[in-house]
Write an enzyme that holds these catalytic residues in place. Structure first.
Site, PDB file in Angstrom:
ATOM      1  N   ASP A 109      37.153  44.470  38.553  1.00  0.00           N
ATOM      2  CA  ASP A 109      36.516  45.638  39.142  1.00  0.00           C
ATOM      3  C   ASP A 109      36.381  45.445  40.654  1.00  0.00           C
ATOM      4  O   ASP A 109      36.407  44.323  41.152  1.00  0.00           O
ATOM      5  CB  ASP A 109      35.133  45.846  38.511  1.00  0.00           C
ATOM      6  CG  ASP A 109      34.673  47.278  38.574  1.00  0.00           C
ATOM      7  OD1 ASP A 109      35.347  48.104  39.228  1.00  0.00           O
ATOM      8  OD2 ASP A 109      33.625  47.593  37.978  1.00  0.00           O
ATOM      9  N   ARG A 160      43.817  50.821  38.895  1.00  0.00           N
ATOM     10  CA  ARG A 160      42.895  51.908  38.557  1.00  0.00           C
ATOM     11  C   ARG A 160      42.405  52.515  39.864  1.00  0.00           C
ATOM     12  O   ARG A 160      41.819  51.823  40.692  1.00  0.00           O
ATOM     13  CB  ARG A 160      41.712  51.362  37.750  1.00  0.00           C
ATOM     14  CG  ARG A 160      40.631  52.391  37.417  1.00  0.00           C
ATOM     15  CD  ARG A 160      39.480  51.705  36.676  1.00  0.00           C
ATOM     16  NE  ARG A 160      38.586  52.659  36.069  1.00  0.00           N
ATOM     17  CZ  ARG A 160      37.354  52.952  36.534  1.00  0.00           C
ATOM     18  NH1 ARG A 160      36.888  52.341  37.607  1.00  0.00           N
ATOM     19  NH2 ARG A 160      36.606  53.832  35.898  1.00  0.00           N
TER      20      ARG A 160
END
Length: 283
Positions: A109, A160
């Site tokens: 992330d 992403r």
């Protein structure tokens, strides 16, 4: 500040994995994939960072044993990035060894801008060794993302793309929503052109419709990318996308360290505050 979990449960599936798993199964039953996110960030002691790796490994094995259509997402600061970046790398690579053995996937992330470059460096090292078992997140509102997207796409990274949820100053990040949307669209074009399977994370109707129209115009198959949303938000929208033939995934966070995540969700849109209040009155 200690708040009862009742406040967060719209956005957080539980404080334990056991509490979260029924939600994961329910989502999978709707033909939607899941990314499990053990909440926490900015770990400041090495023992906690090492214990977190053990938890992540247990999570990967639980996913495998339960036969879930799920992967995991990790924050580098949970693995000790703020303490010792070299030990953080060791922790990440230990986790990725297990993921590779299980045929699993780990998404790194993205956090606040002070960690962006170190996180990207960590990803590039991990990708060289573990290939398609690791991915990264890029935040469209950062000025630097134009170069980062091009570089990582050329490396064939599993990326992403999201707007970005951290409070960043004007010299680091775009502040105007129309400018953020324009940047987001330009990065999606790069990802659809250069990468195998872009992960398009947004709850924004304008962006969702634009992606669908652009993909159709460019003859990009609906299965050539994936829409992603967060647990507790736009549930009917993501179901509708699946019914239209698109691939979709929901990020499902869980854990006791939920407050920073919960606070960011409230800060993103004032409507989220009303979601929480309406949920409380339904108890």
């Amino acid at each position: 500040m200690k708040l009862p979990f009742l406040f967060a449960k719209r956005f957080v599936a539980g404080e334990t994995l056991g509490q979260a798993l029924p939600s994961v199964q329910e989502i999978n039953n709707k033909n939607i994939a899941v990314t499990l996110d053990l909440l926490g960030e900015d770990v400041t002691d090495q023992q906690t960072a090492d214990e977190t790796v053990t938890e992540y490994i247990h999570l990967l094995k639980q996913i495998q044993e339960a036969g879930l259509n799920a992967t995991i997402s990790v924050k580098a600061t949970m693995l000790g990035l703020s303490i010792d970046k070299y030990h953080c790398k060791e922790n990440l690579f230990s986790l990725l060894e297990v993921a590779k053995d299980l045929g699993q996937f780990v998404r790194i992330d993205m956090e606040g801008s002070k960690h962006t470059q170190t996180t990207i460096n960590l990803f590039k090292e991990a990708q060289r060794q573990f290939g398609n078992h690791v991915g990264i997140v890029i935040q469209a509102y950062l000025h630097r993302s134009r170069n980062d997207i091009e570089e990582l796409a050329d490396l064939g990274g599993d990326i992403r793309i999201c707007k970005g949820a951290y409070n960043e100053p004007e010299d680091i990040a775009l502040q105007n929503m129309n400018a953020i949307r324009d940047a987001y669209k330009s990065y999606v074009k790069v990802l659809l052109k250069k990468t195998y399977y872009p992960r398009i994370a947004t709850h924004d109707d304008e962006l969702i419709q634009w992606v669908k129209q652009y993909a159709k115009k460019e003859n990009i198959d609906k299965c050539g990318f994936e829409f992603q949303m967060l647990y507790g938000l736009r549930e009917q929208t993501i179901i509708d996308l699946v019914n239209e033939g698109y691939n979709a995934r929901i990020y499902v966070p869980y854990g006791t360290m939920w407050f920073p995540y919960f606070r960011r969700r409230l800060a993103e849109r004032k409507e989220n505050i009303w979601f929480v209040l309406s949920t409380l009155f339904k108890q």
